[in-house]
Design a protein around this motif. Structure first.
Motif, short mmCIF file in Angstrom:
data_model
loop_
_atom_site.label_atom_id
_atom_site.label_comp_id
_atom_site.label_asym_id
_atom_site.label_seq_id
_atom_site.Cartn_x
_atom_site.Cartn_y
_atom_site.Cartn_z
N MET A 158 -3.12 5.70 -9.68
CA MET A 158 -2.41 5.06 -8.83
C MET A 158 -1.24 5.14 -9.34
SD MET A 158 -4.36 4.12 -6.46
CE MET A 158 -3.36 2.93 -5.73
N GLN A 159 -0.79 5.24 -10.48
CA GLN A 159 0.63 5.54 -11.06
C GLN A 159 1.21 6.81 -10.43
OE1 GLN A 159 0.31 4.64 -15.60
NE2 GLN A 159 1.31 2.95 -15.05
N ARG A 160 0.48 7.83 -10.33
CA ARG A 160 0.98 9.24 -9.93
C ARG A 160 0.79 9.27 -8.57
NH1 ARG A 160 -2.31 10.20 -14.25
NH2 ARG A 160 -3.83 11.15 -13.11
N ASN A 161 0.58 8.32 -7.79
CA ASN A 161 0.45 8.46 -6.24
C ASN A 161 1.80 8.71 -5.61
OD1 ASN A 161 0.33 6.98 -3.56
ND2 ASN A 161 -1.91 7.55 -3.98
N VAL A 162 1.70 9.81 -4.91
CA VAL A 162 2.96 10.23 -4.10
C VAL A 162 3.49 9.03 -3.27
CG1 VAL A 162 4.09 11.83 -2.90
CG2 VAL A 162 2.64 12.46 -4.52
N PHE A 163 2.61 8.62 -2.37
CA PHE A 163 2.99 7.63 -1.51
C PHE A 163 3.65 6.09 -2.10
CE2 PHE A 163 1.69 3.67 0.59
CZ PHE A 163 2.47 3.53 1.80
N LEU A 164 2.98 5.74 -3.22
CA LEU A 164 3.47 4.54 -3.76
C LEU A 164 5.11 4.74 -4.61
CD1 LEU A 164 0.30 3.15 -5.60
CD2 LEU A 164 1.35 2.22 -3.51
N ASN A 165 5.30 6.04 -5.17
CA ASN A 165 6.35 6.31 -5.80
C ASN A 165 7.49 6.46 -4.89
OD1 ASN A 165 6.27 6.99 -9.18
ND2 ASN A 165 4.04 7.62 -7.96
N VAL A 238 -4.28 1.74 0.28
CA VAL A 238 -3.47 2.75 0.36
C VAL A 238 -3.77 4.13 0.66
CG1 VAL A 238 -2.10 4.04 -1.55
CG2 VAL A 238 -2.41 1.74 -2.03
N GLU A 239 -4.88 4.35 0.75
CA GLU A 239 -5.56 5.66 1.26
C GLU A 239 -5.51 5.57 2.89
OE1 GLU A 239 -9.02 3.00 -0.11
OE2 GLU A 239 -7.00 3.68 -0.96
N ILE A 240 -5.56 4.70 3.26
CA ILE A 240 -5.32 4.14 4.80
C ILE A 240 -3.85 4.67 5.13
CG2 ILE A 240 -5.68 2.73 6.94
CD1 ILE A 240 -8.02 1.46 5.62
N ILE A 241 -2.80 3.87 4.56
CA ILE A 241 -1.62 3.91 5.22
C ILE A 241 -0.95 5.24 4.80
CG2 ILE A 241 0.70 2.79 4.68
CD1 ILE A 241 -0.59 0.22 3.74
N GLU A 242 -1.20 6.21 3.70
CA GLU A 242 -0.51 7.38 3.58
C GLU A 242 -0.94 8.29 4.24
OE1 GLU A 242 -1.77 8.87 -0.34
OE2 GLU A 242 -3.87 8.44 -0.02
N TYR A 243 -1.89 8.39 5.31
CA TYR A 243 -2.24 9.19 6.29
C TYR A 243 -2.14 8.52 7.78
CZ TYR A 243 -4.65 11.39 2.29
OH TYR A 243 -4.79 11.99 0.99
N ASP A 244 -1.44 7.60 7.81
CA ASP A 244 -1.18 6.70 9.16
C ASP A 244 0.34 6.76 9.30
OD1 ASP A 244 -1.01 5.19 11.48
OD2 ASP A 244 -2.93 4.27 11.17
N ASN A 245 0.85 7.44 10.04
CA ASN A 245 2.29 7.22 10.24
C ASN A 245 2.87 5.78 10.81
OD1 ASN A 245 3.14 9.81 9.15
ND2 ASN A 245 2.71 10.91 11.02
N GLY A 246 2.07 5.37 11.92
CA GLY A 246 2.28 4.01 12.48
C GLY A 246 2.19 3.04 11.20
N ARG A 247 1.34 2.98 10.40
CA ARG A 247 1.29 1.90 9.56
C ARG A 247 2.39 2.11 8.28
NH1 ARG A 247 -4.40 2.51 10.51
NH2 ARG A 247 -5.39 0.31 11.11
N LYS A 248 2.78 3.42 8.23
CA LYS A 248 3.81 3.59 7.31
C LYS A 248 5.05 2.75 7.87
CE LYS A 248 2.32 7.88 5.25
NZ LYS A 248 2.74 9.26 5.34
N LYS A 249 5.24 2.96 9.09
CA LYS A 249 6.33 2.52 9.82
C LYS A 249 6.33 0.82 9.81
CE LYS A 249 9.02 2.41 14.09
NZ LYS A 249 9.25 3.12 15.72
N GLN A 250 5.35 0.42 10.13
CA GLN A 250 5.25 -1.08 9.85
C GLN A 250 5.36 -1.52 8.49
OE1 GLN A 250 1.18 -1.36 11.64
NE2 GLN A 250 1.92 -2.36 13.33
N LEU A 251 4.87 -0.91 7.44
CA LEU A 251 5.15 -1.28 6.07
C LEU A 251 6.66 -1.09 5.97
CD1 LEU A 251 4.03 -1.96 3.22
CD2 LEU A 251 3.61 0.36 2.89
N TRP A 252 7.32 -0.11 6.07
CA TRP A 252 8.72 0.12 5.82
C TRP A 252 9.57 -0.96 6.45
CZ3 TRP A 252 12.25 1.48 2.92
CH2 TRP A 252 13.83 1.56 3.23
#
Length: 261
Positions: A158-165, A238-252
């Motif tokens: 999880m420390q090397r996860n691209v989405f989290l970084n 995390v594995e749901i948000i990194e492949y869902d652009n809609g959720r990425k926008k809500q999180l941002w």
């Protein structure tokens, strides 16, 4: 008795009833005795003779003759005979003598004493067992990332996860300044347990459901809230948000309100 005295007595006893004493019957005359001649009546005084004037001396009045006492009915009458007992009285007396004495009703049985129930002690509140969790990294700035991984071997990756970084760079943070906590239980972890492990908790991002106990019923996904002195943001895994652009926008948008607003 002269006429003056007779007149005096007539005036004295005027209107007073007088009682006549019956005469005794004459004694039988013995045989051969000569009959006694009747006494000649006294000569009546002349009608026109003047009444003599009484002398100055006052003749004392004779004492009033009290009428003979009439015997009372109780003394003269013979005592009335007592009432003979009737047949009904004799029958009632015989029945009272033959009737048995009333038997007292038996006393109600006394119920056995009921033993007092022992006082019920209130049940002790169940002791909450601390939720087990693993940590990775340090949180010098007080940022905590909560996850729930089925495989504990995934935690180092999880420390090397691209989405989290990339997410941390967007809010001007780096992975070395936060700690990742893996909750190894279906129950949420508490702030007290995190701080008891020596972690500084000021901002928390939860990737999943039912991760922090004080925020389980008070939050909506992607809606940051303030709980005491802690800011909390719930999100999907995390594995749901990194492949869902809609959720990425809500999180941002939620991260901007929480960290950059």
């Amino acid at each position: 008795m002269d006429d003056a005295t007779l007149a005096f007595y007539q005036q004295l006893y005027a209107g007073t009833p007088l009682y006549v004493v019956p005469e005794r019957p004459a004694a039988p005359r013995p045989a051969g005795a000569a009959p006694v001649a009747a006494a000649a009546p006294a000569a009546e005084p002349a009608a026109h003779s003047p009444a003599p004037v009484p002398t100055a001396s006052v003749v004392p009045a004779p004492a009033a003759v009290a009428p003979p006492a009439t015997p009372s009915a109780s003394e003269s009458d013979p005592p009335a005979p007592g009432r003979l007992p009737s047949l009904a009285d004799l029958r009632a007396a015989r029945q009272a003598a033959v009737a048995p004495a009333p038997v007292p009703a038996p006393a109600a049985p006394t119920p056995p004493p009921v033993a007092a129930a022992p006082p019920v002690e209130p049940a002790a509140a169940p002791v909450r067992q601390p939720t087990p969790f693993d940590t990775l990294g340090s949180n010098a700035n007080g940022l905590v990332l909560l996850v729930r991984l089925d495989d504990p071997e995934r935690l180092p990756r999880m420390q090397r996860n691209v989405f989290l970084n990339n997410m941390l760079k967007a809010i001007e943070r780096v992975m070395e300044e936060c700690v990742i906590v893996n909750v190894r239980s279906p129950y949420p972890v508490s702030l007290e347990d995190l701080r008891a492990r020596g972690l500084a908790v000021r901002e928390v991002i939860g990737f999943g459901k039912n991760l922090l106990d004080v925020a389980t019923k008070r939050t909506q996904p992607y809606e940051p809230v303030r709980i005491g002195d802690v800011a909390y943001l719930p999100a999907a895994e995390v594995e749901i948000i990194e492949y869902d652009n809609g959720r990425k926008k809500q999180l941002w948008q939620a991260l901007q309100r929480m960290f950059l607003g």
